[in-house]
Motif scaffolding. Sequence first.
Motif, PDB file in Angstrom:
ATOM      1  N   VAL A 163     -61.803 -15.116  43.774  1.00 55.20           N
ATOM      2  CA  VAL A 163     -61.536 -15.928  44.963  1.00 55.20           C
ATOM      3  C   VAL A 163     -60.903 -17.234  44.497  1.00 55.20           C
ATOM      4  CG1 VAL A 163     -62.598 -17.057  46.966  1.00 55.20           C
ATOM      5  CG2 VAL A 163     -63.627 -14.968  46.034  1.00 55.20           C
ATOM      6  N   GLY A 164     -59.800 -17.633  45.104  1.00 57.03           N
ATOM      7  CA  GLY A 164     -59.217 -18.885  44.630  1.00 57.03           C
ATOM      8  C   GLY A 164     -58.053 -19.377  45.468  1.00 57.03           C
ATOM      9  N   GLN A 165     -57.567 -20.519  45.090  1.00 61.00           N
ATOM     10  CA  GLN A 165     -56.428 -21.114  45.784  1.00 61.00           C
ATOM     11  C   GLN A 165     -55.145 -20.351  45.422  1.00 61.00           C
ATOM     12  OE1 GLN A 165     -56.600 -25.402  45.268  1.00 61.00           O
ATOM     13  NE2 GLN A 165     -58.768 -25.370  45.777  1.00 61.00           N
ATOM     14  N   PRO A 166     -54.050 -20.603  46.168  1.00 58.28           N
ATOM     15  CA  PRO A 166     -52.842 -19.799  45.973  1.00 58.28           C
ATOM     16  C   PRO A 166     -52.341 -19.757  44.524  1.00 58.28           C
ATOM     17  CG  PRO A 166     -52.656 -21.070  47.981  1.00 58.28           C
ATOM     18  CD  PRO A 166     -53.921 -21.515  47.334  1.00 58.28           C
ATOM     19  N   ALA A 167     -52.682 -20.755  43.724  1.00 60.27           N
ATOM     20  CA  ALA A 167     -52.253 -20.762  42.320  1.00 60.27           C
ATOM     21  C   ALA A 167     -52.723 -19.505  41.585  1.00 60.27           C
ATOM     22  CB  ALA A 167     -52.797 -22.004  41.620  1.00 60.27           C
ATOM     23  N   LEU A 168     -53.807 -18.910  42.056  1.00 59.52           N
ATOM     24  CA  LEU A 168     -54.327 -17.696  41.412  1.00 59.52           C
ATOM     25  C   LEU A 168     -53.289 -16.574  41.468  1.00 59.52           C
ATOM     26  CD1 LEU A 168     -56.737 -16.147  40.134  1.00 59.52           C
ATOM     27  CD2 LEU A 168     -57.528 -15.679  42.460  1.00 59.52           C
ATOM     28  N   ARG A 169     -52.582 -16.486  42.590  1.00 58.20           N
ATOM     29  CA  ARG A 169     -51.536 -15.455  42.720  1.00 58.20           C
ATOM     30  C   ARG A 169     -50.458 -15.675  41.680  1.00 58.20           C
ATOM     31  NH1 ARG A 169     -52.110 -12.758  47.936  1.00 58.20           N
ATOM     32  NH2 ARG A 169     -50.069 -11.848  47.684  1.00 58.20           N
ATOM     33  N   GLY A 170     -50.107 -16.951  41.480  1.00 52.84           N
ATOM     34  CA  GLY A 170     -49.091 -17.299  40.476  1.00 52.84           C
ATOM     35  C   GLY A 170     -49.559 -16.911  39.074  1.00 52.84           C
ATOM     36  N   ARG A 171     -50.824 -17.149  38.811  1.00 53.03           N
ATOM     37  CA  ARG A 171     -51.351 -16.826  37.475  1.00 53.03           C
ATOM     38  C   ARG A 171     -51.214 -15.334  37.200  1.00 53.03           C
ATOM     39  NH1 ARG A 171     -55.971 -19.992  36.008  1.00 53.03           N
ATOM     40  NH2 ARG A 171     -55.670 -19.035  33.989  1.00 53.03           N
ATOM     41  N   LEU A 172     -51.426 -14.523  38.241  1.00 58.80           N
ATOM     42  CA  LEU A 172     -51.356 -13.072  38.043  1.00 58.80           C
ATOM     43  C   LEU A 172     -49.923 -12.603  37.767  1.00 58.80           C
ATOM     44  CD1 LEU A 172     -53.860 -11.768  40.750  1.00 58.80           C
ATOM     45  CD2 LEU A 172     -54.171 -11.783  38.271  1.00 58.80           C
ATOM     46  N   LYS A 173     -48.948 -13.456  38.077  1.00 60.17           N
ATOM     47  CA  LYS A 173     -47.552 -13.075  37.803  1.00 60.17           C
ATOM     48  C   LYS A 173     -47.159 -13.385  36.367  1.00 60.17           C
ATOM     49  CE  LYS A 173     -45.869 -13.551  42.497  1.00 60.17           C
ATOM     50  NZ  LYS A 173     -45.898 -14.711  43.367  1.00 60.17           N
ATOM     51  N   ASP A 174     -47.986 -14.156  35.690  1.00 54.39           N
ATOM     52  CA  ASP A 174     -47.694 -14.520  34.302  1.00 54.39           C
ATOM     53  C   ASP A 174     -47.819 -13.269  33.428  1.00 54.39           C
ATOM     54  OD1 ASP A 174     -48.019 -15.395  31.594  1.00 54.39           O
ATOM     55  OD2 ASP A 174     -48.469 -17.397  32.378  1.00 54.39           O
ATOM     56  N   PRO A 175     -46.797 -12.991  32.568  1.00 57.69           N
ATOM     57  CA  PRO A 175     -46.851 -11.790  31.725  1.00 57.69           C
ATOM     58  C   PRO A 175     -48.154 -11.675  30.934  1.00 57.69           C
ATOM     59  CG  PRO A 175     -44.741 -12.917  31.465  1.00 57.69           C
ATOM     60  CD  PRO A 175     -45.571 -13.774  32.367  1.00 57.69           C
ATOM     61  N   MET A 176     -48.737 -12.825  30.600  1.00 59.27           N
ATOM     62  CA  MET A 176     -50.003 -12.810  29.847  1.00 59.27           C
ATOM     63  C   MET A 176     -51.107 -12.057  30.619  1.00 59.27           C
ATOM     64  SD  MET A 176     -52.310 -16.155  29.061  1.00 59.27           S
ATOM     65  CE  MET A 176     -50.887 -17.153  28.820  1.00 59.27           C
ATOM     66  N   HIS A 177     -50.995 -12.067  31.948  1.00 60.40           N
ATOM     67  CA  HIS A 177     -52.047 -11.449  32.754  1.00 60.40           C
ATOM     68  C   HIS A 177     -51.581 -10.151  33.432  1.00 60.40           C
ATOM     69  CE1 HIS A 177     -54.501 -14.789  31.847  1.00 60.40           C
ATOM     70  NE2 HIS A 177     -53.730 -15.652  32.477  1.00 60.40           N
TER      71      HIS A 177
END
Length: 269
Positions: A163-177
């Motif tokens: 659960v998190g703020q919209p930045a979480l969606r961005g983090r999931l787009k990072d190749p690392m994740h």
Amino acid sequence: MSKDYIAFFGLAGPAFSKTIPADRIYRYRDLEELHCYLSHAVSDGAVAALTGPVGAGKSTAARSFLAGLDPNRVAVLYIGFTASDRGLFREMARGLGLAPAYLKGDLVVQLHTAIEHVWLNKRRQTLLVVDDAHLLPDTLLVELRQLLNFQMDAATPLAMVLVGQPALRGRLKDPMHEALAQRTPVRCTLVGMSRAEATEYVKTHMDAVGGDPSIFTDDAIDLAYQHAKGLPRELNNVLVYALIRAAWHDIRIVDRRVVDETIKAQTQG
Ligand SMILES: Nc1ncnc2c1ncn2[C@@H]1O[C@H](COP(=O)(O)OP(=O)(O)O)[C@@H](O)[C@H]1O
Ligand SMILES: [Mg+2]
């Protein structure tokens, strides 16, 4: 003259409270839809990302979802934000009734074994819910993903809701994740209520404290809704202070003028 809005309006307790009981939480359309997706994520042993702006009702939505789960089938571990991986894993271990191992490597093995045990021997799935997950460090997101690896084919002992703020969606787009993103088929966003839902929302909160929703006129709710952009926490902030202001001025009905003055007072300076 009493200046206490609770007594003035004859309420049973503070209005628009964050401690609204789980069975009173207002299940508007997006919330019902969210529950549906989360249920599937749990039964598939998948990861779900629940995002939305601050005050959109994410934690409350998670709470109402968890309250509906059968504790005989799902063991829930709800973790508020913790910055350290060991902190999070320790809390998980305690949630599973274990004395946490000291070293991180041992902790991870301990968790894995316990989650498998719960699955195989008690036929219960474990559901990890991490709130404010947008703040988790990268290393921890990677480690959470690794926790999902189990030897058993077709078994789904662990599901997660981040659960998190919209930045979480961005983090999931990072190749690392990318590996985590691939395990996260369910991505839902809460963006606030419709105007019609806001009326029901006000009724839900007033009913929860035995209050009369018609204390608020329609155009008072219109204005609060526009100001809050349909987000529940901001609606609460405006409406509870409108009640306080009205009680102070001995006004029985909260109309647009009271809400307008409340918003001006809250936003000035
Ligand atoms: N569906 C709902 N029904 C009743 N109250 C709600 C609902 N969603 C949010 N709220 C209210 O709004 C407040 C903020 O919601 P919260 O879940 O904490 O937002 P977020 O986690 O997105 O920041 C809660 O404390 C609660 O009072
Ligand atoms: Mg929250």
